[in-house]
Write a protein that holds these residues in place. Structure first.
Motif, mmCIF file in Angstrom:
data_model
loop_
_atom_site.group_PDB
_atom_site.id
_atom_site.type_symbol
_atom_site.label_atom_id
_atom_site.label_comp_id
_atom_site.label_asym_id
_atom_site.label_seq_id
_atom_site.Cartn_x
_atom_site.Cartn_y
_atom_site.Cartn_z
ATOM 1 N N ALA A 1 -8.831 7.731 19.355
ATOM 2 C CA ALA A 1 -9.446 7.825 20.691
ATOM 3 C C ALA A 1 -10.673 8.713 20.704
ATOM 4 O O ALA A 1 -11.484 8.641 21.641
ATOM 5 N N GLN A 2 -10.849 9.550 19.672
ATOM 6 C CA GLN A 2 -11.964 10.494 19.630
ATOM 7 C C GLN A 2 -13.104 10.054 18.721
ATOM 8 O O GLN A 2 -14.138 10.716 18.652
ATOM 9 N N LEU A 3 -12.931 8.937 18.002
ATOM 10 C CA LEU A 3 -13.944 8.515 17.037
ATOM 11 C C LEU A 3 -15.173 7.932 17.730
ATOM 12 O O LEU A 3 -15.089 7.424 18.856
ATOM 13 N N THR A 4 -16.298 7.991 17.034
ATOM 14 C CA THR A 4 -17.588 7.599 17.621
ATOM 15 C C THR A 4 -17.738 6.077 17.675
ATOM 16 O O THR A 4 -18.478 5.461 16.903
ATOM 17 N N SER B 1 -10.249 7.526 8.890
ATOM 18 C CA SER B 1 -10.156 8.886 8.364
ATOM 19 C C SER B 1 -11.514 9.508 8.074
ATOM 20 O O SER B 1 -11.630 10.728 7.998
ATOM 21 N N GLY B 2 -12.536 8.675 7.920
ATOM 22 C CA GLY B 2 -13.837 9.198 7.536
ATOM 23 C C GLY B 2 -14.849 9.326 8.651
ATOM 24 O O GLY B 2 -15.799 10.119 8.543
ATOM 25 N N MET B 3 -14.687 8.558 9.725
ATOM 26 C CA MET B 3 -15.658 8.632 10.825
ATOM 27 C C MET B 3 -15.623 9.989 11.502
ATOM 28 O O MET B 3 -14.596 10.678 11.520
ATOM 29 N N ALA B 4 -16.741 10.351 12.086
ATOM 30 C CA ALA B 4 -16.809 11.581 12.879
ATOM 31 C C ALA B 4 -16.242 11.331 14.277
ATOM 32 O O ALA B 4 -16.292 10.208 14.794
ATOM 33 N N THR B 5 -15.721 12.386 14.871
ATOM 34 C CA THR B 5 -15.348 12.318 16.286
ATOM 35 C C THR B 5 -16.592 12.559 17.130
ATOM 36 O O THR B 5 -17.639 12.981 16.631
ATOM 37 N N PHE B 6 -16.493 12.257 18.415
ATOM 38 C CA PHE B 6 -17.619 12.503 19.312
ATOM 39 C C PHE B 6 -18.035 13.974 19.252
ATOM 40 O O PHE B 6 -19.227 14.286 19.204
ATOM 41 N N ALA B 7 -17.059 14.867 19.234
ATOM 42 C CA ALA B 7 -17.375 16.300 19.213
ATOM 43 C C ALA B 7 -18.068 16.689 17.919
ATOM 44 O O ALA B 7 -19.061 17.438 17.927
ATOM 45 N N GLU B 8 -17.583 16.176 16.787
ATOM 46 C CA GLU B 8 -18.177 16.496 15.494
ATOM 47 C C GLU B 8 -19.598 15.994 15.380
ATOM 48 O O GLU B 8 -20.469 16.657 14.801
ATOM 49 N N GLY C 1 -21.645 15.344 17.908
ATOM 50 C CA GLY C 1 -22.503 15.722 19.018
ATOM 51 C C GLY C 1 -22.930 14.533 19.849
ATOM 52 O O GLY C 1 -24.042 14.524 20.413
ATOM 53 N N VAL C 2 -22.059 13.536 19.932
ATOM 54 C CA VAL C 2 -22.346 12.325 20.708
ATOM 55 C C VAL C 2 -21.548 12.372 21.995
ATOM 56 O O VAL C 2 -20.353 12.709 21.994
ATOM 57 N N SER C 3 -22.182 11.989 23.073
ATOM 58 C CA SER C 3 -21.495 11.976 24.361
ATOM 59 C C SER C 3 -20.450 10.881 24.380
ATOM 60 O O SER C 3 -20.717 9.735 23.998
ATOM 61 N N ALA C 4 -19.258 11.243 24.833
ATOM 62 C CA ALA C 4 -18.175 10.258 24.899
ATOM 63 C C ALA C 4 -18.257 9.414 26.161
ATOM 64 O O ALA C 4 -17.454 8.513 26.371
ATOM 65 N N GLY C 5 -19.207 9.672 27.025
ATOM 66 C CA GLY C 5 -19.378 8.879 28.220
ATOM 67 C C GLY C 5 -18.501 9.341 29.366
ATOM 68 O O GLY C 5 -17.733 10.264 29.269
#
Length: 336
Positions: free
Chosen positions: A34-37, A323-330, A332-336
């Motif tokens: 749920a947190q991935l970009t 496992s490899g993608m960044a989360t929105f927080a990591e 720095g992308v807005s999750a909307g």
């Protein structure tokens, strides 16, 4: 450590009490997903595969690092009925090819970074013609199941099982008919490429065998209608369940072996996904009975574990993204 068994009854008892996936790992994987970009659900089935794999490995952020491919080989007395376009001697010749690294499965296993093992099971002692009597004694069937059970590396984190055995689509069709009913023609395909007349004769062989040996659970049917390599695949798939190692199922013959297990315990294949839908006639119906949606549909009908080995790449893609993608927080992308 895997428990031991000495006979079909002993294995049946073991399969009545199965380990489950780790729910905390599944929940953790869902939270991470749920947190991935990416937009929710944008990776489609890859997201479900990652969660499924995480649960069986007990890790919400898993990696695939040690896949194992095992090819089992056996010979069949029913091959004398003219059910294959190739002679039984080809089984041993292909085993030599596997061991020399020259088959399709060798290339696909290497591409997937998988350890590959080859087990030839009494090639000089074919099973009996099941139209005349049981293909194997219960003791021989239990020995083949145990060969598969013992072949699984406990350190593996993914398993593919394949087969080689001239004539083995015939016992696979007979097992499918005995387990699920219908007509022999529903389950009988061209295998190595037999002509129309041979296909009609092959369906009659399947029908005759099932009429002779109908009844019993999947382990009993393996003894009466199966083959050593089919039983060994079933043993390996069952061992993987006990070890919580996810499995990618191959084509028609592998799925027939898996269906025998499902008849013993309906939950036994929860750790398995279908790698592909083969071109063998009965495979789509068999996948439907198993409740498995294939990852690939490429018209393959080679066996050897080839379609499942190719599907390792799909599962690796799912795990790499999860496992490899960044989360929105990591990121720095807005999750909307």
């Amino acid at each position: 450590m895997l428990p031991e068994f000495n006979d079909l009854a002993g294995l049946r008892r073991l399969l009545s009490d199965l380990p489950d996936p780790d729910q905390s790992a599944i929940d953790g994987a869902a939270e991470r997903n749920a947190q991935l970009t990416k937009p929710p659900g944008a990776l489609g089935r890859l997201e479900d595969l990652a969660s499924w794999y995480a649960g069986w490995r007990g890790d919400p952020r898993p990696r695939i690092e040690a896949p194992q491919v095992i090819v089992f080989a056996g010979n069949h007395g029913v091959a004398a009925r003219g059910v294959s376009a190739f002679p039984p001697a080809v089984t041993a010749q292909m085993v030599a090819n596997f061991r020399a690294g020259g088959a399709a499965i060798n290339q696909l296993a290497e591409l997937a970074g998988a350890r590959m093992d080859v087990h030839a099971l009494d090639l000089d002692r074919p099973t009996e013609d099941f139209t005349k009597g049981p293909a194997m004694s219960d003791a021989d069937c239990a020995a083949a199941l145990k060969a598969g059970w013992d072949a699984v590396d406990p350190k593996a984190d993914l398993l593919v099982v394949g087969e080689m055995g001239i004539g083995n689509t015939t016992p696979a069709a007979a097992l499918s008919l005995a387990l699920f009913g219908g007509a022999a023609e529903d389950w009988t395909g061209r295998g190595t490429g037999i002509d129309d007349a041979a296909l009609v004769a092959k369906a009659q062989v399947v029908s005759n065998g099932v009429k002779r040996h109908f009844g019993g659970d999947g382990l009993e049917l393996l003894s009466r209608l199966g083959g050593r390599e089919i039983a060994a695949m079933a043993g390996a798939i069952a061992a993987a369940r006990m070890l919580r190692i996810p499995v990618i199922l191959d084509g028609f013959i592998c799925c027939a072996a898996a269906a025998c297990l499902q008849s013993v315990n309906p939950r036994l294949l929860d750790h398995a996904v279908a790698g592909h839908q083969s071109a063998e006639g009965g495979h789509p119906a068999l996948l439907e009975r198993l409740g498995k949606q294939p990852l690939l549909t490429l018209g393959l009908r080679l066996g050897e574990g080839s379609g499942a080995a190719l599907a390792i790449q799909v599962l690796k893609g799912a795990i790499a993204c999860h496992s490899g993608m960044a989360t929105f927080a990591e990121a720095g992308v807005s999750a909307g």
